[in-house]
Design a protein around this motif. Structure first.
Motif, mmCIF file in Angstrom:
data_model
loop_
_atom_site.group_PDB
_atom_site.id
_atom_site.type_symbol
_atom_site.label_atom_id
_atom_site.label_comp_id
_atom_site.label_asym_id
_atom_site.label_seq_id
_atom_site.Cartn_x
_atom_site.Cartn_y
_atom_site.Cartn_z
ATOM 1 N N ALA A 9 29.589 10.694 26.910
ATOM 2 C CA ALA A 9 29.130 9.304 26.854
ATOM 3 C C ALA A 9 28.967 8.713 28.246
ATOM 4 O O ALA A 9 27.982 8.009 28.523
ATOM 5 C CB ALA A 9 30.101 8.465 26.031
ATOM 6 N N VAL A 10 29.905 8.986 29.123
ATOM 7 C CA VAL A 10 29.822 8.400 30.460
ATOM 8 C C VAL A 10 28.688 9.037 31.257
ATOM 9 O O VAL A 10 27.984 8.363 32.020
ATOM 10 C CB VAL A 10 31.182 8.498 31.194
ATOM 11 N N MET A 11 28.457 10.334 31.067
ATOM 12 C CA MET A 11 27.331 10.981 31.740
ATOM 13 C C MET A 11 26.007 10.408 31.236
ATOM 14 O O MET A 11 25.092 10.111 32.025
ATOM 15 C CB MET A 11 27.378 12.488 31.519
ATOM 16 N N GLU A 12 25.890 10.241 29.936
ATOM 17 C CA GLU A 12 24.674 9.668 29.363
ATOM 18 C C GLU A 12 24.441 8.253 29.876
ATOM 19 O O GLU A 12 23.311 7.869 30.187
ATOM 20 C CB GLU A 12 24.766 9.662 27.835
ATOM 21 N N PHE A 13 25.520 7.474 29.980
ATOM 22 C CA PHE A 13 25.371 6.100 30.464
ATOM 23 C C PHE A 13 24.816 6.066 31.881
ATOM 24 O O PHE A 13 23.813 5.386 32.147
ATOM 25 C CB PHE A 13 26.718 5.366 30.422
ATOM 26 N N PHE A 14 25.455 6.781 32.801
ATOM 27 C CA PHE A 14 25.030 6.669 34.192
ATOM 28 C C PHE A 14 23.664 7.305 34.432
ATOM 29 O O PHE A 14 22.869 6.781 35.222
ATOM 30 C CB PHE A 14 26.092 7.264 35.122
ATOM 31 N N ARG A 15 23.374 8.407 33.764
ATOM 32 C CA ARG A 15 22.056 9.023 33.938
ATOM 33 C C ARG A 15 20.943 8.122 33.399
ATOM 34 O O ARG A 15 19.939 7.872 34.076
ATOM 35 C CB ARG A 15 22.010 10.384 33.248
ATOM 36 N N THR A 16 21.119 7.636 32.186
ATOM 37 C CA THR A 16 20.076 6.821 31.557
ATOM 38 C C THR A 16 19.928 5.481 32.250
ATOM 39 O O THR A 16 18.813 5.044 32.579
ATOM 40 C CB THR A 16 20.383 6.627 30.064
ATOM 41 N N VAL A 26 21.682 -1.234 45.783
ATOM 42 C CA VAL A 26 23.085 -1.110 46.191
ATOM 43 C C VAL A 26 23.906 -0.710 44.976
ATOM 44 O O VAL A 26 23.810 -1.352 43.918
ATOM 45 C CB VAL A 26 23.622 -2.436 46.765
ATOM 46 N N ALA A 27 24.701 0.335 45.100
ATOM 47 C CA ALA A 27 25.534 0.793 43.985
ATOM 48 C C ALA A 27 26.991 0.866 44.415
ATOM 49 O O ALA A 27 27.304 1.289 45.531
ATOM 50 C CB ALA A 27 25.076 2.155 43.491
ATOM 51 N N LEU A 28 27.869 0.448 43.517
ATOM 52 C CA LEU A 28 29.301 0.566 43.745
ATOM 53 C C LEU A 28 29.795 1.861 43.125
ATOM 54 O O LEU A 28 29.571 2.117 41.935
ATOM 55 C CB LEU A 28 30.035 -0.620 43.121
ATOM 56 N N SER A 29 30.463 2.694 43.917
ATOM 57 C CA SER A 29 31.025 3.938 43.426
ATOM 58 C C SER A 29 32.469 4.041 43.914
ATOM 59 O O SER A 29 33.080 3.018 44.256
ATOM 60 C CB SER A 29 30.169 5.130 43.876
ATOM 61 N N VAL A 30 33.008 5.235 43.939
ATOM 62 C CA VAL A 30 34.446 5.405 44.118
ATOM 63 C C VAL A 30 34.755 6.377 45.251
ATOM 64 O O VAL A 30 34.143 7.447 45.335
ATOM 65 C CB VAL A 30 35.106 5.935 42.814
ATOM 66 N N VAL A 31 35.696 6.015 46.104
ATOM 67 C CA VAL A 31 36.166 6.915 47.151
ATOM 68 C C VAL A 31 36.665 8.219 46.514
ATOM 69 O O VAL A 31 37.424 8.198 45.538
ATOM 70 C CB VAL A 31 37.299 6.262 47.969
ATOM 71 N N GLY A 32 36.217 9.337 47.060
ATOM 72 C CA GLY A 32 36.670 10.635 46.575
ATOM 73 C C GLY A 32 35.864 11.202 45.430
ATOM 74 O O GLY A 32 36.217 12.273 44.895
ATOM 75 N N THR A 33 34.767 10.535 45.050
ATOM 76 C CA THR A 33 33.964 11.006 43.911
ATOM 77 C C THR A 33 33.604 12.484 44.046
ATOM 78 O O THR A 33 33.739 13.259 43.097
ATOM 79 C CB THR A 33 32.684 10.163 43.770
ATOM 80 N N PHE A 88 33.998 11.314 37.032
ATOM 81 C CA PHE A 88 33.510 11.439 38.409
ATOM 82 C C PHE A 88 32.291 12.351 38.505
ATOM 83 O O PHE A 88 31.467 12.176 39.406
ATOM 84 C CB PHE A 88 34.646 11.886 39.328
ATOM 85 N N ARG A 89 32.145 13.290 37.581
ATOM 86 C CA ARG A 89 30.888 14.049 37.529
ATOM 87 C C ARG A 89 29.729 13.106 37.212
ATOM 88 O O ARG A 89 28.625 13.233 37.765
ATOM 89 C CB ARG A 89 30.966 15.161 36.483
ATOM 90 N N ALA A 90 29.983 12.143 36.329
ATOM 91 C CA ALA A 90 28.940 11.178 35.977
ATOM 92 C C ALA A 90 28.632 10.251 37.152
ATOM 93 O O ALA A 90 27.462 9.922 37.396
ATOM 94 C CB ALA A 90 29.375 10.370 34.758
ATOM 95 N N LYS A 91 29.655 9.840 37.883
ATOM 96 C CA LYS A 91 29.404 9.000 39.061
ATOM 97 C C LYS A 91 28.630 9.783 40.125
ATOM 98 O O LYS A 91 27.761 9.236 40.805
ATOM 99 C CB LYS A 91 30.725 8.491 39.633
ATOM 100 N N GLN A 92 28.926 11.076 40.264
ATOM 101 C CA GLN A 92 28.183 11.904 41.211
ATOM 102 C C GLN A 92 26.718 12.021 40.783
ATOM 103 O O GLN A 92 25.805 11.969 41.620
ATOM 104 C CB GLN A 92 28.811 13.288 41.321
ATOM 105 N N ALA A 93 26.494 12.159 39.473
ATOM 106 C CA ALA A 93 25.118 12.222 38.977
ATOM 107 C C ALA A 93 24.385 10.925 39.288
ATOM 108 O O ALA A 93 23.203 10.938 39.678
ATOM 109 C CB ALA A 93 25.124 12.487 37.471
ATOM 110 N N GLN A 94 25.058 9.796 39.131
ATOM 111 C CA GLN A 94 24.467 8.507 39.476
ATOM 112 C C GLN A 94 24.071 8.476 40.952
ATOM 113 O O GLN A 94 22.944 8.094 41.306
ATOM 114 C CB GLN A 94 25.454 7.383 39.183
#
Length: 249
Positions: free
Chosen positions: A67-74, A92-99, A108-114
Motif C-alpha cells: 500500500a505504501v509503495m502504491e501510494f508514493f509511486r502513484t 520540494v519533497a519531505l523525506s527521511v534521513v537514512g532512507t 523506506f523502499r517506498a520513500k526511495q521510490a518517491q
C-alpha cells in the motif's frame, strides 16, 4: 509566489502553510479534504494553476508494504506530471534521513521510490531529509512494542520539533532548486531508548523500554549511526527536553 502544499492540512503541512503566509506568500493547502487527491488526480490541475512551487509533505494512510509503495509511486507520478503541465518551477519533497540505508523496510523502499521518481523527472527539485519528529515518539514506541515491551536497537538519532521541520521546508521552498538533497536534524544525538522512555513516562504510559540488539527500526536492521544525519546537516536548536517541558505547561 504561489506555493501549493500537498498534505497541507497535516502536522507539517499546516505549519508550512502558516509560515509561508506569514512571509507574504500565497500558500495553498492541498489534500483530499480540500478537494485535491494526488492518487486520482482530482483537483490537481486547478490547484496548480499559477503555482511557482509545489511542496509535498503528504504521507501514505497505510504503512503496509504494498500500500505504501502504491501510494508514493502513484501520487508522485501524478503530481510530477501535473506540475510539468502547469509549468511549476520547483518541486520540494519531505523525506527521511537514512532512507537509502533502510531499504529492508517496506516504508523506506517506498520513500526511495518517491525520491527516484523526483530525480528522474527532469523537474527542478529539492529533497529535504529530516530526522524523526518529537511529536512521533509515542508512535515510534507503538511500532516498537512486542508483548507489551518497547524494544529498540542500540542506535542513535537526532529528533527535531515539527516547527523546525516546517521551517526547513519553507526555507527550501523559497530558495532556488537544489537539484539535490539537504539534511536537517535536531541538536542532540540520543539513543532511541532515552526520549522514548521520557515520552512514555510523561504520558503516564507504564510500558518498559529496553535496548535489544536484535530489534530493528521500522523493520530494518540498523547500527548506532544509521539514523544520524551527516556532518553537513542543518541542525535546529530546539532540544527534546525543552520541547517536552513546554508541552506540559
Amino acid at each position: 509566489m504561489k506555493v501549493v502544499v500537498i498534505g497541507g492540512t497535516g502536522l507539517i503541512g499546516s505549519k508550512v502553510v502558516t509560515q509561508l503566509r506569514a512571509e507574504g506568500h500565497e500558500a495553498v493547502p492541498a489534500a483530499p479534504n480540500t478537494g485535491v487527491n494526488t492518487l486520482t488526480g482530482e483537483g490537481l490541475a486547478e490547484v496548480l494553476d499559477g503555482a511557482s512551487v509545489v511542496v509535498d509533505v503528504s504521507n501514505s494512510p497505510s504503512f503496509a508494504d504494498d500500500a505504501v509503495m502504491e501510494f508514493f509511486r502513484t501520487s508522485t507520478t501524478n503530481l510530477l506530471k501535473a506540475e510539468s503541465d502547469a509549468g511549476v518551477a520547483h518541486h520540494v519533497a519531505l523525506s527521511v534521513v537514512g532512507t537509502d540505508r533502510l531499504q529492508e523496510s517496506g516504508y523506506f523502499r517506498a520513500k526511495q521510490a518517491q525520491e527516484d521518481l523526483i530525480r528522474d523527472s527532469g523537474m527542478p527539485y529539492s529533497i529535504v531529509h529530516a530526522t524523526q519528529f518529537f511529536e512521533f515518539m509515542k508512535g515510534l514506541a507503538d511500532l516498537s512494542t512486542v508483548d507489551g515491551t518497547v524494544r529498540v536497537p542500540p542506535a542513535k538519532f537526532q529528533p527535531m520539533a515539527s516547527d523546525d521541520v516546517a521551517a526547513a521546508v519553507c526555507r527550501t521552498a523559497v530558495a532556488s532548486p537544489l537539484d539535490g538533497m539537504v539534511e536537517v536534524g535536531g541538536p542532540e544525538a540520543l539513543f532511541l531508548e532515552d526520549p522514548l522512555r521520557t515520552a512514555l513516562s510523561a504520558a503516564g504510559d507504564p510500558r518498559e523500554v529496553v535496548t535489544d540488539p536484535e530489534a530493528g527500526y521500522s523493520g530494518a536492521p540498523v547500527d548506532e549511526s544509521t539514523l544520524l544525519p551527516g556532518p553537513d546537516a542543518e541542525l535546529a536548536t530546539t532540544r527534546y527536553a525543552d520541547w517536552l517541558a513546554a508541552q506540559q505547561r
